[in-house]
Design an enzyme around this catalytic site. Structure first.
Site, PDB file in Angstrom:
ATOM      1  N   LYS A  18       0.014 -32.082  14.397  1.00 38.63           N
ATOM      2  CA  LYS A  18      -0.411 -32.460  15.776  1.00 38.63           C
ATOM      3  C   LYS A  18      -1.411 -32.483  16.226  1.00 38.63           C
ATOM      4  O   LYS A  18      -2.431 -33.645  16.620  1.00 38.63           O
ATOM      5  CB  LYS A  18       0.934 -31.410  16.545  1.00 38.63           C
ATOM      6  CG  LYS A  18       0.169 -31.933  18.036  1.00 38.63           C
ATOM      7  CD  LYS A  18       0.844 -31.270  19.293  1.00 38.63           C
ATOM      8  CE  LYS A  18      -0.124 -29.683  19.129  1.00 38.63           C
ATOM      9  NZ  LYS A  18      -0.486 -29.046  20.137  1.00 38.63           N
TER      10      LYS A  18
ATOM     11  N   ASP B  48       3.438 -33.268  21.005  1.00 37.98           N
ATOM     12  CA  ASP B  48       3.697 -31.926  21.413  1.00 37.98           C
ATOM     13  C   ASP B  48       4.812 -32.396  22.296  1.00 37.98           C
ATOM     14  O   ASP B  48       5.812 -32.584  21.972  1.00 37.98           O
ATOM     15  CB  ASP B  48       2.244 -32.656  22.917  1.00 37.98           C
ATOM     16  CG  ASP B  48       2.112 -33.678  23.614  1.00 37.98           C
ATOM     17  OD1 ASP B  48       3.175 -33.699  24.009  1.00 37.98           O
ATOM     18  OD2 ASP B  48       1.629 -33.729  23.789  1.00 37.98           O
TER      19      ASP B  48
END
Length: 204
Positions: free
Chosen positions: A127, A145
């Site tokens: 991420k 996320d």
């Protein structure tokens, strides 16, 4: 749902404005790139506002403080996980002056390969690497996320695991990318629309 969101003229204009800022970052120098890397480490498991506040309080002092000093600045900023992030930020200083020269030519050739390279940095996961690359002007990677996963779980499929293993990340990214293609929008920008839908904010 997403199609209507993407058609929102005012929101689309704001997203495209952010995209232009990311493109400017791509042409910027080492300091901008390194600052974005610090920000992406700080945003992991933290709110963007908390991370941005900590970044502004810390960045000018980052190279003059030891690990404990960095930790204290983060703690005084009201930032969570100040000891762990201080360790990461103290250690990444060795990449300053080398970061753009290392990642820029790789990302221009293959964004996925650039993400793999960034995973070598302690404190950077899938991420964070995707977020960093998007913020310096590369839009072909998804930033998965908790807000994005929550949205996808509400409207597309359920994902209930507390962690996101790499193989799951790649699979969900492929799903989101197929959605983005149907909307004629890069997946790295689609996340801004979703983030706005979930948080009513356009930051990141």
């Amino acid at each position: 749902m997403l199609r209507n969101l993407v058609k929102n003229v005012k929101l689309r204009a704001k997203v495209l404005e952010r995209a232009e800022e990311f493109k400017l970052n791509n042409k910027a120098g080492e300091d901008v790139w390194f600052r974005e890397l610090v920000l992406c480490i700080l945003t992991s498991n933290s709110s963007f506002i908390s991370a941005y506040t900590a970044l502004n309080n810390l960045y000018d002092k980052l190279f003059s403080l030891d690990e404990d000093g960095i930790s204290k600045v983060l703690k005084n900023s009201g930032y969570r996980f100040y000891n762990l992030k201080a360790k990461y930020l103290f250690n990444i200083r060795k990449y300053y002056g080398k970061l753009k020269a290392w990642i820029y030519p790789i990302a221009n050739k293959d964004e996925y390969e650039a993400r793999e390279e960034l995973l070598q940095i302690e404190g950077i996961g899938m991420k964070e690497a995707s977020h960093f690359l998007r913020n310096v002007g590369y839009f072909d990677l998804a930033i998965l996320d908790r807000h994005i996963l929550k949205f996808l779980s509400s409207y597309y499929f359920s994902y209930n695991k507390k962690s996101l293993p790499k193989k799951d990340y790649i699979y969900i990214e492929s799903v989101l990318k197929s959605i983005s293609i149907s909307l004629n929008l890069p997946v790295g920008l689609l996340d801004l629309f979703i983030w706005y839908k979930v948080t009513n904010k356009l930051v990141k």
